[in-house]
Write a protein that holds these residues in place. Structure first.
Motif, PDB file in Angstrom:
ATOM      1  N   GLY A 192       0.784  -1.235   0.000  1.00 23.45           N
ATOM      2  CA  GLY A 192       0.000   0.000   0.000  1.00 23.45           C
ATOM      3  C   GLY A 192       0.809   1.275   0.000  1.00 23.45           C
ATOM      4  N   PHE A 193       2.095   1.208  -0.311  1.00 23.96           N
ATOM      5  CA  PHE A 193       2.909   2.424  -0.329  1.00 23.96           C
ATOM      6  C   PHE A 193       2.481   3.357  -1.459  1.00 23.96           C
ATOM      7  CE2 PHE A 193       6.652   4.955  -1.436  1.00 23.96           C
ATOM      8  CZ  PHE A 193       6.959   5.497  -0.210  1.00 23.96           C
ATOM      9  N   LEU A 194       2.301   2.814  -2.638  1.00 26.03           N
ATOM     10  CA  LEU A 194       1.769   3.528  -3.806  1.00 26.03           C
ATOM     11  C   LEU A 194       0.936   2.530  -4.602  1.00 26.03           C
ATOM     12  CD1 LEU A 194       4.874   5.524  -5.148  1.00 26.03           C
ATOM     13  CD2 LEU A 194       2.793   6.518  -4.180  1.00 26.03           C
ATOM     14  N   PRO A 195      -0.058   3.001  -5.333  1.00 26.37           N
ATOM     15  CA  PRO A 195      -0.842   2.070  -6.154  1.00 26.37           C
ATOM     16  C   PRO A 195      -0.035   1.577  -7.353  1.00 26.37           C
ATOM     17  CG  PRO A 195      -1.624   4.325  -6.435  1.00 26.37           C
ATOM     18  CD  PRO A 195      -0.582   4.363  -5.357  1.00 26.37           C
ATOM     19  N   ALA A 196      -0.316   0.357  -7.770  1.00 25.42           N
ATOM     20  CA  ALA A 196       0.424  -0.264  -8.878  1.00 25.42           C
ATOM     21  C   ALA A 196       0.395   0.550 -10.167  1.00 25.42           C
ATOM     22  CB  ALA A 196      -0.087  -1.682  -9.123  1.00 25.42           C
ATOM     23  N   PRO A 197      -0.719   1.227 -10.498  1.00 27.37           N
ATOM     24  CA  PRO A 197      -0.720   2.013 -11.741  1.00 27.37           C
ATOM     25  C   PRO A 197       0.046   3.349 -11.661  1.00 27.37           C
ATOM     26  CG  PRO A 197      -2.957   1.361 -11.130  1.00 27.37           C
ATOM     27  CD  PRO A 197      -2.065   1.071  -9.963  1.00 27.37           C
ATOM     28  N   ASP A 198       0.525   3.727 -10.477  1.00 31.48           N
ATOM     29  CA  ASP A 198       1.292   4.965 -10.340  1.00 31.48           C
ATOM     30  C   ASP A 198       2.469   4.905 -11.319  1.00 31.48           C
ATOM     31  OD1 ASP A 198       3.688   6.538  -9.155  1.00 31.48           O
ATOM     32  OD2 ASP A 198       1.994   7.265  -7.963  1.00 31.48           O
ATOM     33  N   PRO A 199       2.724   5.974 -12.065  1.00 26.87           N
ATOM     34  CA  PRO A 199       3.807   5.949 -13.060  1.00 26.87           C
ATOM     35  C   PRO A 199       5.164   5.565 -12.482  1.00 26.87           C
ATOM     36  CG  PRO A 199       2.475   7.916 -13.325  1.00 26.87           C
ATOM     37  CD  PRO A 199       1.995   7.238 -12.078  1.00 26.87           C
ATOM     38  N   ARG A 200       5.429   5.892 -11.227  1.00 23.57           N
ATOM     39  CA  ARG A 200       6.712   5.517 -10.615  1.00 23.57           C
ATOM     40  C   ARG A 200       6.794   4.015 -10.390  1.00 23.57           C
ATOM     41  NH1 ARG A 200       5.800   9.889  -6.029  1.00 23.57           N
ATOM     42  NH2 ARG A 200       3.764   8.949  -6.392  1.00 23.57           N
ATOM     43  N   ILE A 201       5.671   3.391 -10.073  1.00 31.36           N
ATOM     44  CA  ILE A 201       5.652   1.933  -9.903  1.00 31.36           C
ATOM     45  C   ILE A 201       5.739   1.258 -11.267  1.00 31.36           C
ATOM     46  CG2 ILE A 201       4.309  -0.043  -9.097  1.00 31.36           C
ATOM     47  CD1 ILE A 201       5.552   1.612  -6.816  1.00 31.36           C
ATOM     48  N   VAL A 202       5.012   1.778 -12.237  1.00 37.50           N
ATOM     49  CA  VAL A 202       5.088   1.230 -13.598  1.00 37.50           C
ATOM     50  C   VAL A 202       6.531   1.288 -14.091  1.00 37.50           C
ATOM     51  CG1 VAL A 202       4.360   1.550 -16.004  1.00 37.50           C
ATOM     52  CG2 VAL A 202       2.682   1.733 -14.148  1.00 37.50           C
ATOM     53  N   GLY A 203       7.204   2.412 -13.868  1.00 36.23           N
ATOM     54  CA  GLY A 203       8.607   2.546 -14.260  1.00 36.23           C
ATOM     55  C   GLY A 203       9.505   1.577 -13.523  1.00 36.23           C
ATOM     56  N   THR A 204       9.231   1.362 -12.243  1.00 35.00           N
ATOM     57  CA  THR A 204      10.029   0.436 -11.441  1.00 35.00           C
ATOM     58  C   THR A 204       9.855  -0.995 -11.942  1.00 35.00           C
ATOM     59  OG1 THR A 204       9.902   1.896  -9.514  1.00 35.00           O
ATOM     60  CG2 THR A 204      10.412  -0.425  -9.088  1.00 35.00           C
ATOM     61  N   VAL A 205       8.622  -1.378 -12.229  1.00 26.27           N
ATOM     62  CA  VAL A 205       8.360  -2.725 -12.743  1.00 26.27           C
ATOM     63  C   VAL A 205       9.089  -2.917 -14.080  1.00 26.27           C
ATOM     64  CG1 VAL A 205       6.555  -4.241 -13.697  1.00 26.27           C
ATOM     65  CG2 VAL A 205       6.181  -3.046 -11.522  1.00 26.27           C
ATOM     66  N   ASP A 206       8.986  -1.937 -14.946  1.00 24.79           N
ATOM     67  CA  ASP A 206       9.662  -2.036 -16.247  1.00 24.79           C
ATOM     68  C   ASP A 206      11.183  -2.114 -16.084  1.00 24.79           C
ATOM     69  OD1 ASP A 206       7.197  -1.991 -17.504  1.00 24.79           O
ATOM     70  OD2 ASP A 206       7.336   0.131 -18.066  1.00 24.79           O
ATOM     71  N   TYR A 207      11.730  -1.316 -15.179  1.00 27.43           N
ATOM     72  CA  TYR A 207      13.178  -1.317 -14.947  1.00 27.43           C
ATOM     73  C   TYR A 207      13.636  -2.663 -14.384  1.00 27.43           C
ATOM     74  CZ  TYR A 207      17.729   0.794 -13.756  1.00 27.43           C
ATOM     75  OH  TYR A 207      19.067   1.111 -13.673  1.00 27.43           O
ATOM     76  N   ILE A 208      12.871  -3.211 -13.466  1.00 26.47           N
ATOM     77  CA  ILE A 208      13.199  -4.527 -12.913  1.00 26.47           C
ATOM     78  C   ILE A 208      13.156  -5.577 -14.010  1.00 26.47           C
ATOM     79  CG2 ILE A 208      12.280  -6.368 -11.419  1.00 26.47           C
ATOM     80  CD1 ILE A 208      11.696  -4.083  -9.357  1.00 26.47           C
ATOM     81  N   GLN A 209      12.156  -5.507 -14.880  1.00 30.36           N
ATOM     82  CA  GLN A 209      12.085  -6.466 -15.978  1.00 30.36           C
ATOM     83  C   GLN A 209      13.300  -6.348 -16.905  1.00 30.36           C
ATOM     84  OE1 GLN A 209       7.879  -5.472 -17.136  1.00 30.36           O
ATOM     85  NE2 GLN A 209       7.747  -7.706 -17.299  1.00 30.36           N
ATOM     86  N   ARG A 210      13.752  -5.128 -17.147  1.00 30.13           N
ATOM     87  CA  ARG A 210      14.899  -4.920 -18.039  1.00 30.13           C
ATOM     88  C   ARG A 210      16.221  -5.325 -17.401  1.00 30.13           C
ATOM     89  NH1 ARG A 210      12.625   0.084 -18.648  1.00 30.13           N
ATOM     90  NH2 ARG A 210      14.460   1.108 -17.791  1.00 30.13           N
ATOM     91  N   THR A 211      16.360  -5.138 -16.099  1.00 28.62           N
ATOM     92  CA  THR A 211      17.673  -5.298 -15.479  1.00 28.62           C
ATOM     93  C   THR A 211      17.828  -6.535 -14.610  1.00 28.62           C
ATOM     94  OG1 THR A 211      17.054  -3.902 -13.599  1.00 28.62           O
ATOM     95  CG2 THR A 211      18.094  -2.808 -15.490  1.00 28.62           C
ATOM     96  N   LEU A 212      16.748  -7.082 -14.097  1.00 28.87           N
ATOM     97  CA  LEU A 212      16.867  -8.195 -13.153  1.00 28.87           C
ATOM     98  C   LEU A 212      16.260  -9.508 -13.649  1.00 28.87           C
ATOM     99  CD1 LEU A 212      16.138  -6.445  -9.722  1.00 28.87           C
ATOM    100  CD2 LEU A 212      18.342  -6.924 -10.810  1.00 28.87           C
ATOM    101  N   MET A 213      15.679  -9.508 -14.823  1.00 31.30           N
ATOM    102  CA  MET A 213      15.117 -10.753 -15.361  1.00 31.30           C
ATOM    103  C   MET A 213      16.240 -11.616 -15.929  1.00 31.30           C
ATOM    104  SD  MET A 213      11.762 -10.843 -14.981  1.00 31.30           S
ATOM    105  CE  MET A 213      11.087 -11.938 -16.199  1.00 31.30           C
ATOM    106  N   GLN A 214      16.193 -12.886 -15.593  1.00 22.99           N
ATOM    107  CA  GLN A 214      17.162 -13.853 -16.108  1.00 22.99           C
ATOM    108  C   GLN A 214      16.375 -15.081 -16.542  1.00 22.99           C
ATOM    109  OE1 GLN A 214      19.869 -15.318 -13.138  1.00 22.99           O
ATOM    110  NE2 GLN A 214      20.917 -16.662 -14.554  1.00 22.99           N
TER     111      GLN A 214
END
Length: 170
Positions: free
Chosen positions: A75-97
């Motif tokens: 509950g820190f921020l809602p999932a659709p918040d642009p900062r969360i969307v950016g974080t999810v995308d960044y994690i997918q780009r950098t931490l997915m193996q």
């Protein structure tokens, strides 16, 4: 100043406030509310790096950490918040193996851990949760089903997985 730790301190304050307001527990809800709000503002200001459009592992960093996928789940921020969307995308780009999420990129001089940990399956579930909360259901389902296919003969998963050797770790 690890971002996830700061967020969880704010979550602790939030839950303490709720215990007072909803269940009559003793405590200083007004004081805790101010502290929670200060933590929230600090994390948003110092834990988010606009250059990479993501919350980062620690203040001033450019690196991410899959534990940040917990932000909308607590509950820190809602999932659709642009900062969360950016974080999810960044994690997918950098931490997915190989279709799974690593916790973070290890650095012996920062965390004392050698490189080479496996992907963290719980973090991969968190990614699926975030994608679902962002209405990205097809992606979430694909990840969730990939995780289900890993279960052993009694339906269990381990903490970590090595996609290269297709073995459980941890």
């Amino acid at each position: 100043q690890y971002t996830h730790s700061k967020v969880m301190a704010g979550v602790a304050m939030d839950r303490a406030i709720k215990a007072v307001e909803m269940f009559g527990a003793e405590g200083h809800a007004a004081k805790w509310r101010r502290l929670r709000d200060e933590i929230h503002a600090q994390v948003c200001a110092e834990g988010f790096n606009s250059d990479v459009n993501s919350f980062v592992q620690y203040y001033g960093s450019r690196e991410t950490d899959a534990s940040l996928l917990m932000l909308p789940l607590v509950g820190f921020l809602p999932a659709p918040d642009p900062r969360i969307v950016g974080t999810v995308d960044y994690i997918q780009r950098t931490l997915m193996q190989d279709g799974f999420v690593q916790r973070y990129i290890t650095h012996p001089d920062i965390d004392g851990l050698p490189p080479g940990e496996g992907a963290f399956l719980l973090c991969t579930f968190w990614l699926a949760d975030n994608l679902s909360l962002q209405q990205r259901h097809s992606e979430a389902r694909d990840i969730f089903e990939r995780l289900l296919h890993l279960r052993n003969d009694v339906g269990l998963l381990s903490e970590q997985y090595d996609p290269g050797t297709r073995r459980f770790l941890g």
